[in-house]
Design a protein around this motif. Structure first.
Motif, PDB file in Angstrom:
ATOM      1  N   VAL A  25       0.832  -1.206   0.000  1.00 45.38           N
ATOM      2  CA  VAL A  25       0.000   0.000   0.000  1.00 45.38           C
ATOM      3  C   VAL A  25       0.860   1.248   0.000  1.00 45.38           C
ATOM      4  N   PHE A  26       1.890   1.254   0.854  1.00 43.65           N
ATOM      5  CA  PHE A  26       2.699   2.454   1.055  1.00 43.65           C
ATOM      6  C   PHE A  26       3.436   2.859  -0.205  1.00 43.65           C
ATOM      7  N   VAL A  27       3.953   1.868  -0.929  1.00 44.03           N
ATOM      8  CA  VAL A  27       4.778   2.167  -2.084  1.00 44.03           C
ATOM      9  C   VAL A  27       3.988   2.225  -3.375  1.00 44.03           C
ATOM     10  N   TRP A  28       2.933   1.430  -3.492  1.00 42.46           N
ATOM     11  CA  TRP A  28       2.267   1.294  -4.772  1.00 42.46           C
ATOM     12  C   TRP A  28       1.142   2.281  -5.014  1.00 42.46           C
ATOM     13  N   ILE A  29       0.751   3.068  -4.030  1.00 41.23           N
ATOM     14  CA  ILE A  29      -0.290   4.072  -4.296  1.00 41.23           C
ATOM     15  C   ILE A  29       0.360   5.216  -5.052  1.00 41.23           C
ATOM     16  N   SER A  30       0.498   5.031  -6.339  1.00 43.31           N
ATOM     17  CA  SER A  30       1.168   6.017  -7.174  1.00 43.31           C
ATOM     18  C   SER A  30       0.796   5.753  -8.618  1.00 43.31           C
ATOM     19  N   GLU A  69     -12.007  10.769   1.318  1.00 41.42           N
ATOM     20  CA  GLU A  69     -12.472   9.593   2.041  1.00 41.42           C
ATOM     21  C   GLU A  69     -11.394   9.035   2.961  1.00 41.42           C
ATOM     22  N   LYS A  70     -11.817   8.496   4.091  1.00 44.32           N
ATOM     23  CA  LYS A  70     -10.928   7.798   5.011  1.00 44.32           C
ATOM     24  C   LYS A  70     -11.264   6.306   4.951  1.00 44.32           C
ATOM     25  N   TYR A  71     -10.510   5.601   4.155  1.00 45.23           N
ATOM     26  CA  TYR A  71     -10.813   4.198   3.915  1.00 45.23           C
ATOM     27  C   TYR A  71     -10.240   3.305   5.020  1.00 45.23           C
ATOM     28  N   LYS A  72     -11.090   2.454   5.571  1.00 42.19           N
ATOM     29  CA  LYS A  72     -10.649   1.487   6.564  1.00 42.19           C
ATOM     30  C   LYS A  72     -10.792   0.051   6.065  1.00 42.19           C
ATOM     31  N   ASP A  73     -11.379  -0.096   4.897  1.00 44.54           N
ATOM     32  CA  ASP A  73     -11.602  -1.413   4.315  1.00 44.54           C
ATOM     33  C   ASP A  73     -10.754  -1.543   3.051  1.00 44.54           C
ATOM     34  N   TRP A  74      -9.874  -2.555   3.023  1.00 38.50           N
ATOM     35  CA  TRP A  74      -8.975  -2.739   1.889  1.00 38.50           C
ATOM     36  C   TRP A  74      -9.735  -3.016   0.602  1.00 38.50           C
ATOM     37  N   ASN A  75     -10.859  -3.709   0.691  1.00 36.22           N
ATOM     38  CA  ASN A  75     -11.649  -3.980  -0.507  1.00 36.22           C
ATOM     39  C   ASN A  75     -12.182  -2.693  -1.129  1.00 36.22           C
ATOM     40  N   LEU A  76     -12.522  -1.704  -0.295  1.00 42.11           N
ATOM     41  CA  LEU A  76     -12.982  -0.423  -0.823  1.00 42.11           C
ATOM     42  C   LEU A  76     -11.837   0.359  -1.450  1.00 42.11           C
ATOM     43  N   VAL A  77     -10.645   0.244  -0.878  1.00 46.33           N
ATOM     44  CA  VAL A  77      -9.470   0.884  -1.467  1.00 46.33           C
ATOM     45  C   VAL A  77      -9.231   0.330  -2.865  1.00 46.33           C
ATOM     46  N   ARG A  78      -9.302  -0.989  -2.980  1.00 44.28           N
ATOM     47  CA  ARG A  78      -9.117  -1.615  -4.292  1.00 44.28           C
ATOM     48  C   ARG A  78     -10.205  -1.193  -5.267  1.00 44.28           C
ATOM     49  N   ARG A  79     -11.443  -1.116  -4.784  1.00 41.32           N
ATOM     50  CA  ARG A  79     -12.564  -0.791  -5.668  1.00 41.32           C
ATOM     51  C   ARG A  79     -12.518   0.655  -6.146  1.00 41.32           C
ATOM     52  N   ASP A  80     -12.206   1.595  -5.250  1.00 41.43           N
ATOM     53  CA  ASP A  80     -12.338   3.018  -5.551  1.00 41.43           C
ATOM     54  C   ASP A  80     -11.056   3.700  -6.008  1.00 41.43           C
ATOM     55  N   LEU A  81      -9.892   3.187  -5.577  1.00 39.86           N
ATOM     56  CA  LEU A  81      -8.664   3.950  -5.775  1.00 39.86           C
ATOM     57  C   LEU A  81      -7.659   3.321  -6.727  1.00 39.86           C
ATOM     58  N   LEU A  82      -7.553   2.006  -6.734  1.00 40.81           N
ATOM     59  CA  LEU A  82      -6.447   1.373  -7.436  1.00 40.81           C
ATOM     60  C   LEU A  82      -6.906   0.507  -8.604  1.00 40.81           C
ATOM     61  N   HIS A  83      -6.022   0.344  -9.575  1.00 36.13           N
ATOM     62  CA  HIS A  83      -6.251  -0.661 -10.607  1.00 36.13           C
ATOM     63  C   HIS A  83      -4.910  -1.258 -11.013  1.00 36.13           C
ATOM     64  N   GLU A  84      -4.958  -2.544 -11.435  1.00 35.19           N
ATOM     65  CA  GLU A  84      -3.750  -3.257 -11.810  1.00 35.19           C
ATOM     66  C   GLU A  84      -3.439  -3.006 -13.279  1.00 35.19           C
ATOM     67  N   THR A  85      -2.165  -2.796 -13.582  1.00 34.14           N
ATOM     68  CA  THR A  85      -1.746  -2.621 -14.969  1.00 34.14           C
ATOM     69  C   THR A  85      -1.396  -3.973 -15.578  1.00 34.14           C
ATOM     70  N   LYS A  97      -6.419   5.238  -9.785  1.00 33.20           N
ATOM     71  CA  LYS A  97      -7.488   5.503 -10.745  1.00 33.20           C
ATOM     72  C   LYS A  97      -7.646   6.994 -10.986  1.00 33.20           C
ATOM     73  N   ARG A  98      -7.871   7.340 -12.231  1.00 31.77           N
ATOM     74  CA  ARG A  98      -8.006   8.750 -12.590  1.00 31.77           C
ATOM     75  C   ARG A  98      -9.211   9.386 -11.893  1.00 31.77           C
ATOM     76  N   ASP A  99     -10.304   8.633 -11.798  1.00 30.84           N
ATOM     77  CA  ASP A  99     -11.500   9.171 -11.139  1.00 30.84           C
ATOM     78  C   ASP A  99     -11.255   9.488  -9.666  1.00 30.84           C
ATOM     79  N   ALA A 100     -10.328   8.758  -9.039  1.00 31.66           N
ATOM     80  CA  ALA A 100     -10.044   9.007  -7.628  1.00 31.66           C
ATOM     81  C   ALA A 100      -9.461  10.400  -7.430  1.00 31.66           C
ATOM     82  N   LEU A 101      -8.738  10.894  -8.448  1.00 33.94           N
ATOM     83  CA  LEU A 101      -8.190  12.244  -8.379  1.00 33.94           C
ATOM     84  C   LEU A 101      -9.210  13.285  -8.839  1.00 33.94           C
ATOM     85  N   ILE A 102      -9.904  12.969  -9.927  1.00 36.96           N
ATOM     86  CA  ILE A 102     -10.868  13.935 -10.482  1.00 36.96           C
ATOM     87  C   ILE A 102     -12.033  14.171  -9.519  1.00 36.96           C
TER      88      ILE A 102
END
Length: 382
Positions: free
Chosen positions: A10-15, A82-98, A70-75
């Motif tokens: 999480v710490f390194v890959w949120i980019s 949001e203050k996310y406490k659930d990892w599944n929500l972080v994956r759903r709303d913020l991140l995507h795999e390349t 995710k681009r929408d997470a910034l736009i």
């Protein structure tokens, strides 16, 4: 152990998946002051500033080739609101795999720089300048991480489709270093002949190594039987760390936590050439009818700079029972261990029967992340 792998993920890959130079926007031009020295120490010479005092400066840079924000997470701003406490929500709303190639490995970088108060630069004359720069810096790199392991970690080790697969980590290289960087810079104009202008500077640095660690293996294979059971084999793993490396080494935020355990010296050097094709526009006569150049304006048509940054090395003493080792571990049950710090990893490896190798003085040398930089600046108009 899985939760610490996940924290690192999480710490390194949120980019984003791009590359960047830290403090790049503040590190260019003749108005940069102290921060210009992060790119080229010669920037302080012929500065538009007589004096620049830094109150505080912080730079964080992350990059990787696997996870993207995710681009929408910034736009839409959810990344900031949001203050996310659930990892599944972080994956759903913020991140995507390349998408990675079939045999492509995962690589990631983390750089942090905190420029301390009282860092300053001072123009000492028409042709010279000095500066003092105090910073705490952290660098973390991971090269050749197996992409299947990265995907399994991203899924919190709950994806059974990866169980039973042998994951190849050949060539894995992980390094982390935190150090104090105290540099004194002297710069001077070397050439000032009408349209041609050259300036240079040298920085002598004290380097205080606060914490470091590394793990490298030419051959390493790992297989998960389930989310808690692991099999691992390596004929030769190079592993070591100093005394102060820990997961929460800066939690106390005290000066004691920054006390170095290794010391050394380093240097930066830089030179800049400016072509001043319209130099006559910046000339004027003073009250004594003497010809002068305006100090408040940039006078170059184009300029070219070259610098060598962060030359130096540190020698650390290994702490505890960490050392190079070979291993052939079967049915390694991760639930049997509570990993609270780095020494718990050492104890876990020892209990699992890794064959530690003996080194003479039990020390290791870490090179600073030396960089060669070329800068080009073209003045287009106004």
């Amino acid at each position: 152990m899985r939760k610490y792998v996940l924290l690192l993920t999480v710490f390194v890959w949120i980019s984003s998946t791009g590359r960047a130079q830290d403090l790049l926007g503040l590190g260019t031009g003749n108005y940069t002051g102290v921060t210009g020295m992060t790119l080229n120490p010669a920037s302080i010479v012929d500065s538009r500033l007589k004096f620049d005092l830094n109150l505080i400066g912080v730079s964080n840079y992350y990059s990787n080739n696997y996870l993207a924000l995710k681009r929408d997470a910034l736009i839409k701003g959810s990344f900031f609101k949001e203050k996310y406490k659930d990892w599944n929500l972080v994956r759903r709303d913020l991140l995507h795999e390349t998408k990675l190639g079939a045999n492509e490995k995962v690589n990631l970088r983390l750089n942090n720089r905190v420029i301390a108060p009282m860092s300053f630069m001072l123009t000492t004359g028409k042709k010279s300048a000095i500066a003092l720069n105090i910073a705490n810096r952290t660098g973390l790199t991971v090269n050749n991480l197996n992409q299947d392991f990265a995907r399994l970690a991203y899924r919190r080790f709950d994806d059974a489709s990866f169980y039973g697969q042998t994951m190849n980590f050949d060539g894995i290289d992980m390094n982390v270093l935190n150090w104090l960087d105290v540099g004194f810079t002297y710069g001077r104009v070397l050439l000032d002949q009408d349209k041609h202008f050259v300036k240079a500077a040298f920085t002598a640095k004290y380097i205080g190594g606060v914490a470091s660690g590394y793990f490298q293996a030419d051959e390493l294979s790992v297989r998960f039987s389930d989310k808690n059971t692991v099999n691992a084999r390596t004929p030769d793993a190079r592993y070591g760390h100093g005394e102060k490396l820990s997961f929460d080494m800066f939690k106390s935020a005290s000066l004691k936590s920054l006390r170095p355990e290794a010391e050394g010296f380093g240097w930066n050097a830089g030179i800049v050439y400016e072509y001043r094709g319209k130099i006559d526009r910046f000339k004027y006569l003073n009250p004594e009818s003497e010809e002068r150049l305006r100090r408040d304006k940039n006078k170059y048509t184009f300029k070219l700079g070259f610098s060598i940054m962060d030359a130096g090395k540190l020698t650390f003493k290994k702490s505890g029972i960490n050392n190079d080792f070979s291993a052939d571990i079967t049915d390694w049950n991760m639930k049997d261990y509570k990993i609270r710090n780095i020494t718990d990893i050492d104890s876990m490896l020892y209990r699992e029967g890794v064959a530690y190798k003996t080194l003479g003085d039990n020390s290791y040398t870490v090179a600073l992340p030396t960089a060669y930089s070329v800068q080009a600046d073209l003045h287009l108009f106004k």
